[in-house]
Design a protein around this motif. Structure first.
Motif, PDB file in Angstrom:
ATOM      1  N   ILE A  82      19.808 -50.332 -27.234  1.00 28.78           N
ATOM      2  CA  ILE A  82      19.125 -51.398 -27.953  1.00 28.78           C
ATOM      3  C   ILE A  82      20.092 -52.015 -28.954  1.00 28.78           C
ATOM      4  O   ILE A  82      20.746 -51.298 -29.708  1.00 28.78           O
ATOM      5  CB  ILE A  82      17.896 -50.852 -28.718  1.00 28.78           C
ATOM      6  N   ASN A  83      20.175 -53.351 -28.973  1.00 25.59           N
ATOM      7  CA  ASN A  83      20.945 -54.070 -29.987  1.00 25.59           C
ATOM      8  C   ASN A  83      19.991 -54.924 -30.817  1.00 25.59           C
ATOM      9  O   ASN A  83      19.096 -55.575 -30.264  1.00 25.59           O
ATOM     10  CB  ASN A  83      21.984 -54.998 -29.343  1.00 25.59           C
ATOM     11  N   VAL A  84      20.163 -54.909 -32.141  1.00 25.13           N
ATOM     12  CA  VAL A  84      19.381 -55.736 -33.060  1.00 25.13           C
ATOM     13  C   VAL A  84      20.402 -56.518 -33.880  1.00 25.13           C
ATOM     14  O   VAL A  84      21.034 -55.965 -34.781  1.00 25.13           O
ATOM     15  CB  VAL A  84      18.492 -54.870 -33.977  1.00 25.13           C
ATOM     16  N   THR A  85      20.579 -57.799 -33.566  1.00 20.21           N
ATOM     17  CA  THR A  85      21.736 -58.509 -34.132  1.00 20.21           C
ATOM     18  C   THR A  85      21.415 -59.923 -34.597  1.00 20.21           C
ATOM     19  O   THR A  85      20.438 -60.539 -34.189  1.00 20.21           O
ATOM     20  CB  THR A  85      22.881 -58.599 -33.099  1.00 20.21           C
ATOM     21  N   ASP A  86      22.315 -60.407 -35.440  1.00 15.25           N
ATOM     22  CA  ASP A  86      22.301 -61.775 -35.958  1.00 15.25           C
ATOM     23  C   ASP A  86      23.334 -62.582 -35.170  1.00 15.25           C
ATOM     24  O   ASP A  86      24.505 -62.189 -35.102  1.00 15.25           O
ATOM     25  CB  ASP A  86      22.678 -61.746 -37.449  1.00 15.25           C
ATOM     26  N   PRO A  87      22.950 -63.715 -34.569  1.00 16.24           N
ATOM     27  CA  PRO A  87      23.912 -64.475 -33.762  1.00 16.24           C
ATOM     28  C   PRO A  87      24.988 -65.177 -34.577  1.00 16.24           C
ATOM     29  O   PRO A  87      25.954 -65.697 -34.007  1.00 16.24           O
ATOM     30  CB  PRO A  87      23.022 -65.501 -33.038  1.00 16.24           C
ATOM     31  N   LYS A  88      24.836 -65.203 -35.905  1.00 16.03           N
ATOM     32  CA  LYS A  88      25.806 -65.923 -36.731  1.00 16.03           C
ATOM     33  C   LYS A  88      26.955 -65.049 -37.213  1.00 16.03           C
ATOM     34  O   LYS A  88      27.841 -65.531 -37.915  1.00 16.03           O
ATOM     35  CB  LYS A  88      25.094 -66.572 -37.921  1.00 16.03           C
TER      36      LYS A  88
END
Length: 477
Positions: free
Chosen positions: A108-114
């Protein structure tokens, strides 16, 4: 090669007290150092006495391949120190990660695209922040799938855990398409999905330099620490944890690059931290040539190859600023997340005990941006001695085209005639219905005009009736 034990660190975030406890456990198990993994977990790099595990009831020792457990990766580490989505604060990450109390079988990845420090698409289930507060794009790549596919709805922050668990539960059905995944998940659980109204935009940023003491605002610092051998001495880590506690620093963040970051060091304590680093002889001036590599854990051949290539770069004064490199092999099951990939080939089976030299393939991401998930083969079956020159060639190509891709896109936009696009927007919550995307949450397929929606249609977010939607004209270039 013996698979080392790992400790799952939810989102790569832990408190100084937790890290100190882990260090004390490692000491009792006969270790003098620990390592970090590319999934932001902690690795016990040597063989340890399993009979002593019961003494450390706060620790769950796992071997991912054997136990089928994966760590949750997150870009919490980048919050406050790198470009970020405005609503995705450090606290929001912690609230979201707190949901995941089970041991996930999927990555699972929980990320900010910026941000660029943590890869977006290396998981099986990738939650990526949208512009709508508390809503996430979901990109899925289940085991056996060749490509990552976008889930046709935005996911509410407080549904993320149950949606991921539902996806794990439907694996037995062997879904082959994202539409099948959506249908099975929707049948299994109730959700607060939101309609996708625009595609995910991932801006390109060069890979950041993440080491050393760096300022945040006017009165705080963050410290990034990288050790070349990925063996972090336990006495230093324990002393650092104690200083974190003195400074009321609540969290330590592990990066996917075998390093870690401490955020929130008070201005008045900066000298204390510099003394700590000096006392233990810690170098915080590594070249980017060293730090931007993804190398398999405990793989001596890969480490040796990295050292050989970095030495060649250094001797030739080659800049790799903004680039990342990965070393992998033909049998690796990990997803590439670097600008350039050096892939070791399988050796041919020869009779008579003959040995042949290893050969490599060289690939690079489209636009040298790993988030495109598209890799281009540069050369195949080359010898190790050819790699430095070829990598320098790719590095030059990167700098030549840096920025030109964006300029070309801007030129294309200017050349296009302006056109108007009609959408319908809910007057209550401002949710947009765009016929290009339809509304999968209510079984409305893409390319369905608003006029053809049933009169029973409701806003997918606030359940306002169809009559509450007003036409809005967007002028696009």
């Amino acid at each position: 090669m013996v698979e080392p034990y790992r400790l799952m660190i939810n989102g790569g975030v832990l408190s100084p007290g937790e890290l100190k406890y882990i260090c004390e456990a490692a000491e009792h198990l006969g270790l003098d150092s620990i390592s970090f993994g590319s999934r932001q977990d902690i690795i016990f790099p040597e063989e340890i006495d399993e009979s002593k595990f019961s003494q450390f009831d706060k620790i769950s020792f796992v071997k991912p391949k054997q136990d089928g457990v994966e760590n949750i990766s997150s870009s919490y580490v980048s919050a406050e120190i790198l470009a970020s989505t405005s609503w995705l604060t450090s606290d929001k990450y912690l609230y979201v990660l707190e949901q995941f109390k089970h041991h996930p079988k999927l990555r699972i990845n929980v990320t900010d695209p910026k941000q660029r420090l943590v890869p977006l698409f290396t998981g099986n289930v990738n939650f990526i922040a949208s512009e709508h507060e508390d809503y996430w794009y979901l990109y899925v790549r289940l085991p056996g799938w060749d490509k990552t596919k976008m889930y046709p709805a935005l996911i509410y922050s407080w549904d993320m855990n149950k949606i991921e668990k539902a996806i794990e539960n439907i694996l037995i059905e062997e879904p082959e398409t994202i539409e099948m995944v959506f249908d099975l998940v929707s049948d299994a659980i109730d959700t607060n999905n939101r309609t996708v109204d625009k595609p995910l935009e991932v801006p390109f940023y060069p890979f950041p330099y993440y080491e050393g003491m760096n300022r945040i605002g006017t009165d705080r610092y963050w410290l990034g620490l990288y050790w070349r051998n990925n063996r972090y001495d336990i006495p230093f880590l324990k002393a650092m944890c104690e200083l974190c506690s003195e400074n009321k620093i609540g969290k330590i963040s592990i990066t996917p690059w075998k390093s870690f970051i401490v955020k929130g060091i008070p201005l008045k304590s900066k000298l204390q931290w510099e003394k700590l680093l000096g006392k233990f002889g810690i170098n915080v001036r590594h070249s980017m040539l060293e730090m931007n590599w993804h190398v398999p854990v405990n793989d001596k051949d890969a480490l040796s190859l990295k050292k050989y290539l970095v030495t060649n770069f250094d001797q030739n004064d080659i800049s790799t600023y903004g680039l990342t490199f990965g070393i992998t092999s033909y049998d690796s099951d990990t997803y590439n997340f670097t600008s350039i990939v050096i892939e070791k080939n399988r050796q041919p089976e020869l009779k008579g005990g003959f040995k042949v030299r290893d050969t490599y393939n060289l690939l690079y991401a489209k636009n040298f941006d790993p988030n495109t998930r598209k890799y281009i083969m540069h050369v195949q079956d080359v010898d190790k001695v050819e790699l430095p020159g070829l990598l320098m060639e790719l590095s030059q190509l990167y700098f030549e085209q840096l920025g030109t891709e964006r300029e070309e896109e801007e030129v294309q936009l200017v050349e296009k005639e302006a056109f108007e696009e009609e959408v319908y927007q809910c007057s209550d919550c401002l949710t947009v219905y765009n016929e290009n995307y339809g509304d999968i949450t209510q079984n409305i397929p893409p390319n369905t005009p608003f006029e053809e929606l049933p009169e029973t249609y409701e806003c997918s977010l606030c359940e306002a009736p169809k009559g509450n939607f007003k036409k809005k004209v967007l002028v696009k270039q």
